[in-house]
Design a protein around this motif. Structure first.
Motif, PDB file in Angstrom:
ATOM      1  N   LEU A  78      55.709   3.309  80.526  1.00 37.23           N
ATOM      2  CA  LEU A  78      54.669   4.015  81.324  1.00 37.23           C
ATOM      3  C   LEU A  78      53.415   4.147  80.238  1.00 37.23           C
ATOM      4  O   LEU A  78      52.563   4.013  80.255  1.00 37.23           O
ATOM      5  N   LYS A  79      53.785   4.270  78.663  1.00 35.52           N
ATOM      6  CA  LYS A  79      52.555   4.114  77.901  1.00 35.52           C
ATOM      7  C   LYS A  79      52.213   2.324  77.265  1.00 35.52           C
ATOM      8  O   LYS A  79      50.805   2.138  77.465  1.00 35.52           O
ATOM      9  N   GLU A  80      52.986   1.304  78.422  1.00 35.93           N
ATOM     10  CA  GLU A  80      52.880   0.088  77.563  1.00 35.93           C
ATOM     11  C   GLU A  80      52.127  -0.444  79.313  1.00 35.93           C
ATOM     12  O   GLU A  80      51.133  -1.464  79.647  1.00 35.93           O
ATOM     13  N   TYR A  81      52.142   0.287  79.977  1.00 35.01           N
ATOM     14  CA  TYR A  81      52.024  -0.437  81.562  1.00 35.01           C
ATOM     15  C   TYR A  81      51.629   1.398  82.021  1.00 35.01           C
ATOM     16  O   TYR A  81      52.565   1.907  83.031  1.00 35.01           O
ATOM     17  N   PRO A  82      50.343   1.544  81.593  1.00 36.95           N
ATOM     18  CA  PRO A  82      49.746   2.813  82.373  1.00 36.95           C
ATOM     19  C   PRO A  82      49.138   3.069  84.158  1.00 36.95           C
ATOM     20  O   PRO A  82      49.602   4.321  84.357  1.00 36.95           O
ATOM     21  N   TYR A  83      49.025   1.742  84.653  1.00 36.54           N
ATOM     22  CA  TYR A  83      49.356   1.743  85.839  1.00 36.54           C
ATOM     23  C   TYR A  83      50.091   2.250  86.552  1.00 36.54           C
ATOM     24  O   TYR A  83      49.977   2.448  87.684  1.00 36.54           O
ATOM     25  N   ALA A  84      51.489   1.950  86.044  1.00 34.87           N
ATOM     26  CA  ALA A  84      52.732   2.783  86.407  1.00 34.87           C
ATOM     27  C   ALA A  84      52.985   3.935  86.538  1.00 34.87           C
ATOM     28  O   ALA A  84      53.346   4.870  87.430  1.00 34.87           O
ATOM     29  N   ILE A  97      43.418   7.999  93.803  1.00 41.17           N
ATOM     30  CA  ILE A  97      44.714   8.146  92.328  1.00 41.17           C
ATOM     31  C   ILE A  97      44.322   8.674  91.350  1.00 41.17           C
ATOM     32  O   ILE A  97      43.094   8.097  90.893  1.00 41.17           O
ATOM     33  N   VAL A  98      44.951   8.762  90.999  1.00 39.15           N
ATOM     34  CA  VAL A  98      45.140   9.607  90.270  1.00 39.15           C
ATOM     35  C   VAL A  98      46.006   8.750  88.502  1.00 39.15           C
ATOM     36  O   VAL A  98      47.032   8.759  88.831  1.00 39.15           O
ATOM     37  N   GLN A  99      44.998   9.522  87.871  1.00 36.99           N
ATOM     38  CA  GLN A  99      46.189   8.416  86.456  1.00 36.99           C
ATOM     39  C   GLN A  99      46.087   9.991  85.394  1.00 36.99           C
ATOM     40  O   GLN A  99      45.629  10.244  84.554  1.00 36.99           O
ATOM     41  N   PHE A 100      47.825  10.121  85.787  1.00 35.95           N
ATOM     42  CA  PHE A 100      48.274  10.676  84.596  1.00 35.95           C
ATOM     43  C   PHE A 100      48.127  10.252  82.771  1.00 35.95           C
ATOM     44  O   PHE A 100      48.987   9.362  82.798  1.00 35.95           O
ATOM     45  N   ASN A 101      48.115  10.890  82.562  1.00 38.27           N
ATOM     46  CA  ASN A 101      48.217  10.766  80.743  1.00 38.27           C
ATOM     47  C   ASN A 101      48.931  11.104  80.310  1.00 38.27           C
ATOM     48  O   ASN A 101      49.549  11.580  78.589  1.00 38.27           O
ATOM     49  N   ARG A 245      51.199   1.148  97.350  1.00 31.77           N
ATOM     50  CA  ARG A 245      49.557   1.377  97.145  1.00 31.77           C
ATOM     51  C   ARG A 245      49.381   1.674  95.574  1.00 31.77           C
ATOM     52  O   ARG A 245      47.729   0.768  95.839  1.00 31.77           O
ATOM     53  N   ILE A 246      49.855   1.722  94.556  1.00 27.99           N
ATOM     54  CA  ILE A 246      49.073   1.516  93.239  1.00 27.99           C
ATOM     55  C   ILE A 246      49.448   0.971  92.497  1.00 27.99           C
ATOM     56  O   ILE A 246      48.937   0.407  92.169  1.00 27.99           O
ATOM     57  N   MET A 247      50.744  -0.007  93.217  1.00 26.02           N
ATOM     58  CA  MET A 247      51.172  -1.396  91.585  1.00 26.02           C
ATOM     59  C   MET A 247      51.498  -1.831  93.348  1.00 26.02           C
ATOM     60  O   MET A 247      52.460  -1.596  93.668  1.00 26.02           O
ATOM     61  N   ALA A 248      51.406  -3.639  92.851  1.00 32.53           N
ATOM     62  CA  ALA A 248      51.715  -4.746  93.511  1.00 32.53           C
ATOM     63  C   ALA A 248      52.538  -4.979  92.885  1.00 32.53           C
ATOM     64  O   ALA A 248      53.080  -4.792  91.802  1.00 32.53           O
ATOM     65  N   GLY A 249      52.845  -5.868  93.588  1.00 28.36           N
ATOM     66  CA  GLY A 249      54.303  -6.760  93.160  1.00 28.36           C
ATOM     67  C   GLY A 249      54.477  -7.398  91.591  1.00 28.36           C
ATOM     68  O   GLY A 249      55.715  -6.986  91.359  1.00 28.36           O
ATOM     69  N   ARG A 254      56.522  -6.287  86.389  1.00 25.05           N
ATOM     70  CA  ARG A 254      56.458  -6.688  84.706  1.00 25.05           C
ATOM     71  C   ARG A 254      56.973  -5.477  83.528  1.00 25.05           C
ATOM     72  O   ARG A 254      57.505  -4.825  82.901  1.00 25.05           O
ATOM     73  N   PHE A 255      56.502  -4.006  84.458  1.00 28.02           N
ATOM     74  CA  PHE A 255      57.036  -2.875  84.262  1.00 28.02           C
ATOM     75  C   PHE A 255      58.324  -3.167  84.204  1.00 28.02           C
ATOM     76  O   PHE A 255      59.222  -2.386  83.164  1.00 28.02           O
ATOM     77  N   PHE A 256      58.982  -2.974  85.306  1.00 25.48           N
ATOM     78  CA  PHE A 256      60.002  -2.842  85.149  1.00 25.48           C
ATOM     79  C   PHE A 256      61.338  -4.354  84.874  1.00 25.48           C
ATOM     80  O   PHE A 256      62.345  -3.493  83.677  1.00 25.48           O
ATOM     81  N   ASN A 257      61.048  -4.829  84.220  1.00 21.57           N
ATOM     82  CA  ASN A 257      61.418  -5.974  83.585  1.00 21.57           C
ATOM     83  C   ASN A 257      61.317  -5.291  82.316  1.00 21.57           C
ATOM     84  O   ASN A 257      62.215  -5.746  80.687  1.00 21.57           O
TER      85      ASN A 257
END
Length: 271
Positions: A78-84, A97-101, A245-249, A254-257
């Motif tokens: 999550l820190k590497e891919y904050p869009y997740a 859309i709310v970005q959590f930090n 709606r937040i992350m496309a495939g 990339r996050f999952f891998n």
């Protein structure tokens, strides 16, 4: 002459009326939006995870749980891919859309509640980026066994379910989806970790109210291809469900891998 059979006695089905706790808890199901969710699934090598668990046990006297490893790996990803780490929150017609930090990850904790088998405590582990695997494991163990007086989150949740009128408890439980600050306070960030592995379940796909759910199944020996050869190793079924709606495939992949990579190299990545 064949014997005369007596008329079959019809068994009348029993009607079970859900109690107050179950009715209030079911309100969470109304927040789930499977129409917006997509899932990814893969099986990963758990060798490095087991090696790290054993080394930690030898050094600190406590073997980290697989859930703790997942929580820590999700924190790094999550820190590497904050869009997740985002959610769509707010009242109708004003959702955004709310970005959590924050790195507060919520975990499903099963509690024994008489006459309410479906109740699960969603307990949030705060500041997972600042805690070790041993600290996270101890918090998870405390959540499993602590009584209400020792666990403020469980006390609050059980009070909402058992003491308030159902219509009011439903409103209070669902309030965080409209208020970002309340979401952070009661639901952590975008990520939720869930596992039925202890019941011997391999793969599970289950929608949750969080926009990103990480799930893992039973870690056990299975055949796996290593360098072109079939070996028997411990593997972990790993899956995520995310809000498209937040992350496309592609971003979700990339996050999952990366999450899988961290876990498959846990003895290096999670120290």
């Amino acid at each position: 002459m064949p014997p005369v059979e007596s008329p079959r006695r019809q068994k009348i089905p029993e009607i079970i009326r859900p109690n107050r706790i179950a009715c209030a808890f079911w309100s969470l199901n109304q927040e789930m939006t499977p129409a917006h969710k997509v899932n990814f699934v893969r099986e990963i090598d758990a060798t490095a995870m087991d090696r790290l668990r054993q080394e930690t046990h030898n050094g600190e006297g406590l073997k980290p749980s697989y859930t703790a490893l997942i929580v820590k790996a999700a924190t790094i990803a999550l820190k590497e891919y904050p869009y997740a780490n985002r959610a769509i929150l707010g009242p109708p017609f004003f959702r955004r859309i709310v970005q959590f930090n924050n790195m507060d990850i919520t975990v499903a904790i099963e509690r024994n509640v008489p006459q309410a088998e479906s109740v699960v405590l969603a307990d949030t582990i705060l500041d997972t980026d600042r805690k070790s695997l041993v600290q996270i494991t101890r918090e998870l163990q405390h959540s499993l066994t602590a009584d209400a007086e020792q666990h403020p989150r469980w006390k609050l949740f059980f009070t909402l379910l058992s003491k308030m009128p159902v219509f009011l408890s439903r409103w209070v439980i669902r309030a965080p989806r409209y208020l970002p600050n309340e979401w952070v306070k009661h639901r952590g960030n975008a990520c939720f970790v869930n596992s039925p592995a202890k019941y011997g379940i391999d793969f599970v796909i289950a929608d949750m109210i969080w926009p990103l759910t990480v799930m893992f199944g039973w870690v056990k020996e299975r055949p796996i291809a290593i360098d072109g050869k079939v070996e028997v190793r411990k593997t972990m079924p790993l899956s995520i469900i995310f809000d498209r709606r937040i992350m496309a495939g592609a971003p979700a992949a990339r996050f999952f891998n990366r999450l899988a990579e961290i876990l498959e190299n846990a003895d290096c990545e999670l120290r």
